[in-house]
Enzyme design. Sequence first.
Site, PDB file in Angstrom:
ATOM      1  CG  HIS A 233       8.078   3.911  -7.476  1.00  0.00           C
ATOM      2  ND1 HIS A 233       8.866   4.738  -8.232  1.00  0.00           N
ATOM      3  CD2 HIS A 233       8.277   2.649  -7.975  1.00  0.00           C
ATOM      4  CE1 HIS A 233       9.509   4.031  -9.142  1.00  0.00           C
ATOM      5  NE2 HIS A 233       9.168   2.765  -9.021  1.00  0.00           N
TER       6      HIS A 233
ATOM      7  CG  HIS B 222       1.819   3.377  -3.975  1.00  0.00           C
ATOM      8  ND1 HIS B 222       1.823   2.007  -3.831  1.00  0.00           N
ATOM      9  CD2 HIS B 222       0.537   3.707  -4.217  1.00  0.00           C
ATOM     10  CE1 HIS B 222       0.595   1.536  -4.001  1.00  0.00           C
ATOM     11  NE2 HIS B 222      -0.203   2.545  -4.231  1.00  0.00           N
TER      12      HIS B 222
ATOM     13  CG  ASP C 171       3.669   2.013   1.086  1.00  0.00           C
ATOM     14  OD1 ASP C 171       2.910   2.956   1.374  1.00  0.00           O
ATOM     15  OD2 ASP C 171       3.706   1.500  -0.044  1.00  0.00           O
TER      16      ASP C 171
END
Length: 466
Positions: A328, A420, A425
């Site tokens: 991430h 991510h 998202d």
Amino acid sequence: MEKLSLRLRIFLFFSLIALGGTALSLAAIWVGYQRALSTDLQNGFLLAGILSAFGLVALSASIWLLFDENVAKPIEHLAADLRTRAHAGVDEALQTGSARYLGDLAPAAQAVSDALSQNALGSADRIANETARLAQEKAQLTALLTEIPMATLLIGTNDQIVLYDGQAADILAQVSAPRLGAMVTDYFEPGALMSAKRKMEKTGRDVEVTAETRTGQDLNATLKPLENGFMMIMEAPTVELAPDAARPLVFDFSLMSRKVPEATQDSALRDLVFCVFDTETTGLLPHKDEIVQIGALRVVNGRIIEAEQINQLVDPGRPIPPASTKVHHVTDAMVAGQPDIVTAGRAFHAFAKGAVIVAHNAPFDMAFLHRHKAEMQVAWDNPILDTVLLSAVLFGASQKHTLDALCDRLGITIPAHLRHSALGDAQATAEALVKMLPMLEARGLRTFGEVIAETRRHGRLLQDLN
């Protein structure tokens, strides 16, 4: 084989059952006859019956697997693809590879899809021109309101916020994130404000009032009566208005007279407000790992409200493992000095007030929030929709239901630099939700309760959080 018609293929399936069943029965009778010669007649009949039964079951199961793989599943997939094009605005070629044994069905479906796409192009051009004109008018109106050093709220008959300008957004943000469809009393103390509203409704004239925000700030305001609700114009001397800054004008006039749903279960999907969110974490264990980022946005009246979003880094109170950062891209330096999960969680709880919470694999993300609910002093009792289960309802449980697979199916592109990330998202999940809502309605699933009942058929995929 691929050139055979669908009717002939189905005939061959039944022929295979008939011929195979006959052959198995004759073989079982022959074996039973041999047993009868060596033992007695009863043993022979018994063995023949057992062999026939097992043989017919095995034959039926084998033919069912062939039928399911080559006919039933492709038809189900083709139907789902057609629904995405009919109701979700997807304009990509049908995936007809799996339907190669369905005769002319797949080419016919592609022809219909192409014809609809061609017809839609002309309509899309007209809509695009009209949208551009409306966007220009909105920009002019926004610029005009920006020049006026007043904050403007439009409140519907149900006391829900229908419109707010940039100045009003500044005031609301001092209490919590501005939200269309939120009750005005979420931001202002109801006493003086509701008293002034009743006086305005009784006299039909403007009413001056000192409105107190939930954080204790007094604002001079004027309530102006409208046919469906009222306008609230405020002076905000203690707020930095920055008239030359970009100011959003956020509105949805369908909220003017919309009733607040009494029971979510019986509410039409279109009448619900959705709060779509995603999290990034230090790891994949909700009972011990922590959230490092929350991304969320709101969907009102079937559209994403771009101005209403959260993109909050969270200090997990521990080092972020390098393996998680690789996924991430959130580092220890980025979360240093950011709010902890208690503060960030409370802000997100206020942002989601009165909304259905939506996530992709919601049990995972909600588990992190539930673990800290005592410290946050909040109850996570919002209704929940999971886009994994919605995907299973619309496209069949046998399909892949990852976020990437769902976006591919619906023609949604997730920029590589946003994949991510919590907000990236959440944006993709929200776009998927918006495209799936009309598809659910087309399936006859018009209320929240009907959708939840249908998702429970796929309970083996995910835990039911409702």
